[in-house]
Design an enzyme around this catalytic site. Structure first.
Site, short mmCIF file in Angstrom:
data_model
loop_
_atom_site.label_atom_id
_atom_site.label_comp_id
_atom_site.label_asym_id
_atom_site.label_seq_id
_atom_site.Cartn_x
_atom_site.Cartn_y
_atom_site.Cartn_z
N CYS A 1 -16.94 -8.39 5.41
CA CYS A 1 -16.21 -7.14 5.15
C CYS A 1 -14.95 -7.42 4.35
O CYS A 1 -14.11 -8.21 4.79
CB CYS A 1 -15.79 -6.49 6.47
SG CYS A 1 -17.13 -6.31 7.63
N CYS B 1 0.35 0.00 10.25
CA CYS B 1 -0.16 -1.01 9.32
C CYS B 1 0.91 -1.92 8.72
O CYS B 1 1.93 -1.47 8.21
CB CYS B 1 -0.93 -0.32 8.20
SG CYS B 1 -1.79 -1.51 7.15
N CYS C 1 0.48 4.72 6.91
CA CYS C 1 -0.16 4.55 8.22
C CYS C 1 0.80 3.80 9.17
O CYS C 1 1.19 2.66 8.89
CB CYS C 1 -1.47 3.79 8.07
SG CYS C 1 -2.50 4.47 6.76
N CYS D 1 -19.81 -5.21 3.32
CA CYS D 1 -19.02 -4.07 3.76
C CYS D 1 -17.70 -4.11 3.01
O CYS D 1 -17.16 -5.20 2.81
CB CYS D 1 -18.77 -4.17 5.27
SG CYS D 1 -17.69 -2.86 5.91
N CYS E 1 -19.34 2.93 8.48
CA CYS E 1 -18.62 2.22 9.54
C CYS E 1 -17.35 3.03 9.77
O CYS E 1 -16.49 3.11 8.89
CB CYS E 1 -18.28 0.80 9.09
SG CYS E 1 -17.19 -0.06 10.24
N ARG F 1 -18.16 -1.71 17.86
CA ARG F 1 -17.47 -2.99 17.63
C ARG F 1 -16.18 -3.09 18.42
O ARG F 1 -15.31 -2.22 18.33
CB ARG F 1 -17.19 -3.18 16.13
CG ARG F 1 -16.49 -4.52 15.86
CD ARG F 1 -16.34 -4.83 14.38
NE ARG F 1 -17.61 -4.82 13.71
CZ ARG F 1 -17.90 -4.08 12.65
NH1 ARG F 1 -16.99 -3.30 12.12
NH2 ARG F 1 -19.08 -4.12 12.10
N CYS G 1 0.83 -1.22 0.00
CA CYS G 1 0.00 0.00 0.00
C CYS G 1 0.86 1.27 0.00
O CYS G 1 1.83 1.36 0.75
CB CYS G 1 -0.92 -0.01 1.23
SG CYS G 1 -2.07 1.38 1.22
N1 SAM Z 1 -6.65 0.65 3.00
C1 SAM Z 1 -7.92 0.98 3.50
C2 SAM Z 1 -7.87 2.17 4.43
O1 SAM Z 1 -6.98 2.27 5.26
O2 SAM Z 1 -8.75 3.02 4.33
C3 SAM Z 1 -8.62 -0.15 4.15
C4 SAM Z 1 -7.93 -1.16 5.03
S1 SAM Z 1 -7.30 -0.59 6.58
C5 SAM Z 1 -6.31 -1.95 7.06
C6 SAM Z 1 -8.70 -0.47 7.67
C7 SAM Z 1 -8.47 -0.02 9.09
O3 SAM Z 1 -7.93 -1.08 9.86
C8 SAM Z 1 -7.52 1.13 9.33
O4 SAM Z 1 -8.12 2.37 9.12
C9 SAM Z 1 -7.19 0.96 10.78
O5 SAM Z 1 -8.07 1.71 11.60
C10 SAM Z 1 -7.37 -0.54 11.02
N2 SAM Z 1 -6.05 -1.17 11.27
C11 SAM Z 1 -5.08 -1.36 10.35
N3 SAM Z 1 -3.99 -1.92 10.91
C12 SAM Z 1 -4.27 -2.08 12.22
C13 SAM Z 1 -3.53 -2.59 13.33
N4 SAM Z 1 -2.28 -3.02 13.20
N5 SAM Z 1 -4.15 -2.63 14.53
C14 SAM Z 1 -5.40 -2.18 14.68
N6 SAM Z 1 -6.14 -1.68 13.67
C15 SAM Z 1 -5.59 -1.61 12.46
FE1 SF4 Z 2 -2.86 1.19 3.35
FE2 SF4 Z 2 -2.82 0.02 5.71
FE3 SF4 Z 2 -3.12 2.64 5.57
FE4 SF4 Z 2 -5.13 1.02 4.73
S1 SF4 Z 2 -4.34 1.23 6.81
S2 SF4 Z 2 -4.30 2.83 3.70
S3 SF4 Z 2 -3.91 -0.70 3.93
S4 SF4 Z 2 -1.30 1.49 4.93
#
Ligand code: SAM
Ligand code: SF4
Ligand code: DTB
Length: 326
Positions: free
Chosen positions: A108, A71, A68, A139, A199, A271, A64
């Site tokens: 989802c 992630c 973040c 979702c 959500c 949730r 990606c």
């Molecule tokens: N890429 C898309 C986005 O970020 O909008 C969708 C997938 S992303 C993995 C969805 C959400 O999962 C993130 O916004 C975050 O809040 C949550 N998330 C991701 N990694 C996480 C982690 N290591 N621990 C807890 N929540 C996490």
């Molecule tokens: Fe990409 Fe992870 Fe951020 Fe979603 S949360 S935008 S998968 S880096």
């Protein structure tokens, strides 16, 4: 200031004008008082023995372009995760069928994109229609959307779009630099305007301050309409990510966050999302007492572990909980 004596337990219209002072005061209540209030509000709005059950699938994993800090799927992190192309529809539908057989009512699908390309959206729309035809709620979480993209997803049968605010507006810049809080609010507007349920929640345990948790709940509870679903994630600490070494958040502070979400957004599904695999049954029980009424089941979230189906069945039995019917 003191916490408001009467919250929204018996109001028909949930409030969207919460002040940060009010939310701060709720977090500061004696624990028993906070849980008592959250329980009252939960029971006035829901059957407290029912828990909505969703299952997650990562339909496009890794690589990606966003940064973040939490992630596993960000290309900025060396986490050893193998990046995959978008799954084919047939395999996704087979997984959705398994999720349904496992008791889930909502499926989802998550993709590691900044935003979907139109060609990819065609494929996702086909998946959404297929999952819907199995009798499941649908979702997806695909990153940022334009208004026409949201409309296309709605037409394909999408019930919910997940897009989190993640944390307080002031801490956000330390977690993500490649997209702004305003970008997220704009996507949420497009989703809401397309008639898709929202959500939207966040993550705690990212070394944020107590005031950041106040700010996160405040941002969620003062959106133009409360999200129908509010995932509260406990950070899954992943080696190689910027936040992989964060100090764990105290379980009571996590439960307080759930309780304040319940009180401020009385009609939303709250949730208990990521993090259950590292939580005791007792902590999860406190989350349900605090008003959580939705979870993810299935042994994987997107890339990390979740409790086994057997463990969750046993937990529901011990607590006398039932899956919420559609
Ligand atoms: N890429 C898309 C986005 O970020 O909008 C969708 C997938 S992303 C993995 C969805 C959400 O999962 C993130 O916004 C975050 O809040 C949550 N998330 C991701 N990694 C996480 C982690 N290591 N621990 C807890 N929540 C996490
Ligand atoms: Fe990409 Fe992870 Fe951020 Fe979603 S949360 S935008 S998968 S880096
Ligand atoms: C949300 O708030 N939590 C889910 C879902 N929305 C997409 C994702 C949790 C991901 C946990 C880390 C992982 O498994 O990669």
């Amino acid at each position: 200031m003191n916490a408001p004596a009467s919250d929204t337990a018996f109001d028909h219209h949930p409030r969207s004008d919460w002040t940060r002072e009010e939310i701060r005061a709720l977090f500061a209540l004696p624990f028993a008082e906070l849980i008592f209030r959250a329980q009252g509000i939960h029971r006035a709005n829901f059957d407290a023995s029912e828990v909505q059950v969703s299952t997650l699938l990562s339909i496009k994993t890794g690589g990606c372009p966003e940064d973040c800090g939490y992630c596993s799927q960000s290309a900025f992190h060396e986490t050893g995760l193998k990046a995959n192309k978008l799954m084919d529809t047939e395999s996704v539908l087979a997984d959705a069928k398994r999720a349904k057989d496992g008791g889930a009512t909502r499926f989802c699908m998550g993709a590691a994109w900044r935003s979907p390309k139109d060609k990819d959206l065609d494929a996702v729309c086909e998946m959404v229609s297929g999952v819907k035809a199995l009798g499941l709620e649908t979702c997806v979480t695909l990153g940022m959307l334009t208004a026409p993209q949201a409309a296309r997803l709605k037409d394909s049968g999408l019930d919910y779009y997940n897009h989190n605010l993640d944390t307080s507006p002031e801490y956000y810049q330390q977690i993500i630099t490649t997209r702004t809080y305003e970008d997220r609010l704009e996507t949420l507007d497009h989703v809401r305007n397309a008639g898709i349920h929202v959500c939207c929640g966040g993550i705690v345990g990212m070394s944020e301050t107590a005031e950041d948790r106040v700010g996160m709940i405040h941002a969620l509870a003062t959106l133009p309409a409360h999200p129908e679903s509010v995932p509260i994630n406990m950070l899954m600490r992943i080696e190689g990510t910027k936040l992989g070494e964060s100090a764990p958040l105290d379980a009571i502070d996590f439960v307080r966050t759930i309780a304040v979400a319940r009180i401020t957004m009385p009609k939303s599904m709250v949730r208990l999302a990521a993090g259950r695999d590292h939580m005791s049954d007792e902590t999860q029980a406190l989350c349900f007492l605090a008003g959580a009424n939705s979870i993810f089941v299935g042994e994987k979230l997107l890339t990390t572990a979740n409790p086994s189906q057997r463990h969750d069945r046993n937990l529901f039995d011990k607590l006398g909980l039932r899956p919420m019917p559609l």
